[in-house]
Design a protein around this motif. Structure first.
Motif, mmCIF file in Angstrom:
data_model
loop_
_atom_site.group_PDB
_atom_site.id
_atom_site.type_symbol
_atom_site.label_atom_id
_atom_site.label_comp_id
_atom_site.label_asym_id
_atom_site.label_seq_id
_atom_site.Cartn_x
_atom_site.Cartn_y
_atom_site.Cartn_z
ATOM 1 N N GLN A 247 -2.319 8.776 3.615
ATOM 2 C CA GLN A 247 -2.938 7.679 2.882
ATOM 3 C C GLN A 247 -4.288 7.311 3.490
ATOM 4 N N ILE A 248 -5.340 7.635 2.760
ATOM 5 C CA ILE A 248 -6.702 7.297 3.180
ATOM 6 C C ILE A 248 -7.196 6.120 2.376
ATOM 7 N N ASP A 249 -7.171 6.266 1.054
ATOM 8 C CA ASP A 249 -7.604 5.188 0.175
ATOM 9 C C ASP A 249 -6.440 4.227 -0.066
ATOM 10 N N LEU A 250 -6.752 2.937 -0.048
ATOM 11 C CA LEU A 250 -5.725 1.929 -0.285
ATOM 12 C C LEU A 250 -5.816 1.478 -1.739
ATOM 13 N N PRO A 251 -4.680 1.386 -2.430
ATOM 14 C CA PRO A 251 -4.701 0.976 -3.839
ATOM 15 C C PRO A 251 -5.025 -0.496 -4.046
ATOM 16 N N GLU B 288 -7.207 -5.307 1.035
ATOM 17 C CA GLU B 288 -6.472 -5.943 2.144
ATOM 18 C C GLU B 288 -6.900 -7.397 2.241
ATOM 19 N N ARG C 80 1.783 2.799 6.688
ATOM 20 C CA ARG C 80 1.052 3.644 5.740
ATOM 21 C C ARG C 80 1.614 5.054 5.848
ATOM 22 N N HIS D 263 1.602 4.068 -2.877
ATOM 23 C CA HIS D 263 1.160 5.433 -2.571
ATOM 24 C C HIS D 263 2.301 6.442 -2.746
ATOM 25 N N GLN E 101 0.821 -1.213 0.000
ATOM 26 C CA GLN E 101 0.000 0.000 0.000
ATOM 27 C C GLN E 101 0.858 1.269 0.000
ATOM 28 N N ARG F 162 -1.671 -1.660 -11.411
ATOM 29 C CA ARG F 162 -2.346 -1.738 -10.114
ATOM 30 C C ARG F 162 -3.459 -2.785 -10.121
ATOM 31 N N GLU G 239 -2.393 2.282 -13.911
ATOM 32 C CA GLU G 239 -3.665 1.707 -13.460
ATOM 33 C C GLU G 239 -3.781 0.241 -13.851
#
Length: 186
Positions: free
Chosen positions: A179-183, A186, A175, A87, A83, A107, A104
């Motif tokens: 970092q709020i959104d995780l790519p 989990e 993190r 990021h 993550q 990812r 993208e």
């Protein structure tokens, strides 16, 4: 960088001289910050010192343009679903000229469409090494013809170093503070 929940919080005011020396070297170098595995590694200052120096070489002195180094890092981050590594390096890769669609696709674990043959070659090399633990004779020959032995050695070192980084970030659940959104799920 956000401290991990799996290690004691690092407190510079009670740090050893070895820990302070490592942190100062990192902060005064080309990185200028402690993003990444450094606040995990600092609990073992000798590992931290050796790894951060290797990392500085792998990130800045491989002989590859920044776009290609960052592409290799993103392939590794996606392989390990790291993550924080993603990021941190995703915006650097985009700023260095890697197309957003390529990033993208990586990812999302899809094979990108490449307009640039060097991007394709680095992607193939990094993907093969991460997924099969080998590089095909064809890909190796293409990389050798395009980049030469030294850069291939350095690229292999870069991939190994960022695997170490990804493993560290994953084990200690590190993190970035922003970092709020995780790519990756989990």
């Amino acid at each position: 960088m956000k401290e991990t929940n799996r290690l004691p919080a690092f407190d510079r005011s009670i740090a050893t001289s070895e820990q302070v020396a490592v942190l100062d070297e990192i902060l005064s170098g080309p990185r200028g910050n402690l993003d990444g595995p450094f606040l995990s590694w600092i609990h073992s200052p000798e590992l931290a010192q050796r790894a951060q120096r290797l990392g500085a070489f792998c990130r800045y002195d491989t002989g590859l343009p920044l776009r290609l180094s960052e592409l290799a890092i993103l392939v590794t981050a996606a392989h390990w679903r790291s993550q924080a590594e993603w990021h941190i390096h995703h915006p650097i890769a985009l700023k260095a000229g890697l197309p957003a669609e390529v990033a993208e696709s990586i990812r999302c674990n899809e094979t990108p469409t490449f307009d640039d043959q060097d991007d394709r070659l680095i992607y193939d090399f990094a993907t093969q090494l991460n997924e099969t633990r080998r590089v095909s004779n064809e890909t190796y020959a293409q990389a050798l013809n395009r980049f030469g032995h030294v850069v291939i050695i350095n690229l292999t070192g870069l991939l190994g170093y960022y695997t170490l980084v990804a493993m560290t970030l994953n084990v200690f659940e590190t993190r970035t503070a922003s970092q709020i959104d995780l790519p990756f799920p989990e």
